[in-house]
Write an enzyme that holds these catalytic residues in place. Structure first.
Site, short mmCIF file in Angstrom:
data_model
loop_
_atom_site.label_atom_id
_atom_site.label_comp_id
_atom_site.label_asym_id
_atom_site.label_seq_id
_atom_site.Cartn_x
_atom_site.Cartn_y
_atom_site.Cartn_z
CG ASP A 1 -9.38 -4.26 16.09
OD1 ASP A 1 -9.77 -5.51 15.88
OD2 ASP A 1 -9.24 -3.27 15.31
CD GLU B 1 -8.65 -8.97 14.19
OE1 GLU B 1 -9.34 -9.23 13.28
OE2 GLU B 1 -8.39 -7.84 14.42
#
Length: 498
Positions: free
Chosen positions: A234, A264
Site C-alpha cells: 500500500d 500501489e
C-alpha cells in the site's frame, strides 16, 4: 500453464458483519474453476476502528483478529482463525494468496507524548510555517490488549516522521517531528506537494533502524503464520524506495520464496513517474497500471469520440508488460472514494476484454464487477449518495475465456478509431484454444482478421452469445468477424466451449 488472473476479493463498502473470510472459504473452488489463479485479500491487521476498519487505518500489525483491541476481537472481515482457514481453502483450490500490507503509517496510538515539531505548508511540505513547538501526539503504541505476544516492540515518536493532530490544542495540521534522524521528510520519488512522504496518521520513520528491523521480523512472522504467496504494498508512493528494496530482499531471502509483489503507486496519466519508481526499485515489484486505467476511464466517458487505437498509448503495459498489473477498477477508484474515477458501466465489458484477452499484463478483476455492490456514503460535496454498481455483463465468461482460449501468437487490428480487434492463434497445450476479439465504441462493426492456418476450415461462434451467425475460417486462416455497437464479441471454435 494457465493464464494468471487476480481477483481483488473486497471493496471499500463491504458489510461490517465479519463474514468475508468465511465467504471466500466457501467460494474458492468456484473461483478457481472459473479461471482465477490468485486472490488479493484486504488488509487483515487490526485497524483503529476495530471491527469497522477497512484495514488501511492500521493499528497493530500482529493482531489478525485475535485480541480484544479497539473495541473488537475480530476485524471487519473475521477472526484470525477464519483468516488462516480462508488462506488454506484458497490454496486447496489451487490458487495463490496475495496479502495487502500497510507499512506507510500507523493510527490509533495508545498514549500521547509531548513532542517537538514544526508545522509545514500542506501544499508544499518542504516549507516550515512555524518555529519548533511542543504538541501532544498519539505516537506511543503499547498494544495493551496483546500484552507483548509475538512482539514486545513499543512504538514511540522516534518511529515517526510526522503527525496530523495536536491533542493539546485539538488542531489538525501537518507537523514534521524533530527527532534523531534529521529535520524534514524522507526522500521519495514524487515531488507532488514538495515532498509526498507524509500521507496520513503517524507517518513511519524508515531511517530508524529499529523500525526497519521490527518490520522485517513482522514480515517473517506474517509469512510463517499465513503462508502467503505474494504481497500488495500500500501507498508505495509515500515510502522510501530504499526501504521497500531492503524489505523485499530480506523477505525473499529468509523465506526462500520469490513471492510476487505489486505496489500501489497511483499516478493516473503519468507513466514517467511509474517508470521512475520501477527504476528506483530495480524491478523488484510490479505496479498497477494507473496509466491504462486513466485511458479506460476516458474511453468510457468520451464514447465514440474516443480513438480506440490509442487505448494503450502511454501505458505501463505497453512499455513494461512484465511489471504491469492491469485493472478496470479498485477500492480507491470506486464511486465516492478518494481517487474516484470509475469506468463507465457500458465500457466495462470492453475494458475487461482488453486486459483479460491480450497476451501482455497481469489482469486483476474487482469484486463489485463480479458480484455488484450497493452502498450509501457522502460525496465530495458533502451530500449523501446511494450507489448501485451492477456486475459487469459476461464477466464470468470473459474470465473463462482467458483461462481457456487466450493463448498463442497475437495479431492486432488497431486500424479504425471506433472498432479495434485482435486474434490469439491458440497453442497445442490448450486444446480448443484460440480466439478473435472485436470491440466497438460506435456502430456495428466487422473486420477480416487472421487467426492462423491451423484453424482453416473451422467454424467460429461468438462465446458471449451476442451474434447467432457463424464464421468459417478460409484456407489462409482468415475470417470476417462481427461486433455490435458499443459492445465486445469473442469468437471461439465451435464446440470448444464443451
Amino acid at each position: 500453464m494457465q493464464n494468471g488472473t487476480i481477483f481483488q476479493y473486497f471493496h471499500w463498502y463491504l458489510s461490517n458483519d465479519g463474514t468475508l473470510w468465511k465467504k471466500i472459504t466457501g467460494e474458492a473452488p468456484r473461483l478457481a474453476e472459473m479461471g482465477f489463479t490468485a486472490i488479493w485479500l484486504p488488509p487483515a491487521c487490526k485497524g483503529t476502528n476495530g471491527g469497522y476498519s477497512i484495514g488501511y487505518d492500521i493499528y497493530d500489525l500482529y493482531d489478525l483478529g485475535e485480541f480484544d483491541q479497539k473495541n473488537s476481537v475480530r476485524t471487519k472481515y473475521g477472526t484470525r482463525q477464519e483468516y488462516i482457514d480462508a488462506i488454506k481453502a484458497i490454496h486447496a483450490a489451487g490458487m495463490q494468496v496475495y496479502v495487502d500490507i500497510v507499512l506507510n503509517h500507523k493510527a490509533g496510538g495508545d498514549e500521547v507524548e509531548l513532542i517537538k515539531v514544526r508545522k509545514v505548508d500542506p501544499e508544499d511540505r518542504t516549507k516550515f510555517v512555524s518555529e519548533p513547538i511542543d504538541i501532544e501526539a498519539y505516537t506511543k503504541f503499547t498494544f495493551p490488549g496483546r500484552k507483548g505476544k509475538y512482539s514486545d516492540f513499543i512504538w514511540d515518536f522516534r518511529c515517526f516522521t510526522g503527525v496530523d493532530f495536536d491533542n493539546k490544542t485539538k488542531e489538525t495540521a501537518i507537523y514534521s517531528i524533530l527527532n534523531d534522524y534529521g529535520e524534514g521528510w524522507e526522500e521519495v520519488i514524487d515531488e507532488e506537494k514538495g515532498n509526498y512522504d507524509y500521507l496520513m496518521y503517524d507517518d513511519i520513520e524508515f531511517r530508524n533502524r529499529a523500525v526497519v528491523d521490527e518490520l522485517k521480523r513482522w514480515g517473517e512472522w506474517y509469512c510463517e503464520t499465513t503462508g502467503f504467496d505474494g504481497v500488495r504494498l500500500d501507498a508505495v508512493k509515500h515510502i522510501s524506495p530504499g526501504f521497500e528494496n531492503e524489505w523485499l530482499d530480506h523477505m525473499r531471502k529468509v523465506t526462500g520464496k520469490e513471492f510476487f509483489a505489486v505496489g500501489e503507486y497511483w499516478a493516473p496519466g503519468n507513466l514517467p513517474l511509474l517508470l521512475k519508481y520501477i527504476e528506483a526499485t530495480e524491478g523488484r515489484m510490479s505496479l498497477f497500471d494507473a496509466s491504462l486505467h486513466h485511458n479506460l476511464e476516458a474511453a468510457g466517458k468520451q464514447g465514440r469520440d474516443y480513438d480506440l487505437t490509442t487505448i494503450f498509448n502511454d501505458t505501463l503495459v505497453a512499455v513494461r508488460p512484465d511489471l504491469a498489473v492491469t485493472v478496470v477498477g479498485n477500492h480507491d477508484t470506486q464511486p465516492l472514494q478518494s481517487l474516484e474515477a470509475p469506468v463507465q458501466d457500458w465500457f466495462k465489458p470492453l475494458a475487461y476484454a482488453l486486459i483479460l484477452l491480450k497476451e501482455t499484463g497481469y489482469p486483476c478483476v474487482f469484486f463489485p464487477d463480479m458480484y455488484g455492490a450497493k452502498y450509501t456514503d457522502k460525496g465530495h460535496d458533502g451530500k449523501d449518495y446511494e450507489i448501485y454498481l451492477p456486475g459487469v455483463e459476461n464477466i464470468e465468461k470473459l474470465v473463462q475465456a482467458r483461462k481457456r482460449f487466450a493463448y498463442g501468437a497475437q495479431r492486432d487490428y488497431a486500424d479504425y478509431a471506433n472498432c479495434i480487434g485482435w486474434t490469439r492463434e491458440g497453442d497445442e497445450e490448450h486444446p480448443g484454444s484460440g480466439c478473435a476479439v472485436l470491440l466497438s465504441n460506435g456502430d456495428d462493426g466487422f473486420k477480416m482478421m487472421e487467426i492462423g492456418k491451423a484453424h482453416a476450415g473451422k467454424t467460429f461462434v461468438d462465446w458471449l452469445g451476442k451474434h447467432p451467425a457463424k464464421v468459417t475460417i478460409d484456407a489462409e486462416g482468415k475470417g470476417e468477424f462481427h461486433v455490435g455497437g458499443n459492445s465486445v464479441s469473442v469468437w471461439i471454435e465451435e464446440g470448444a466451449a464443451g
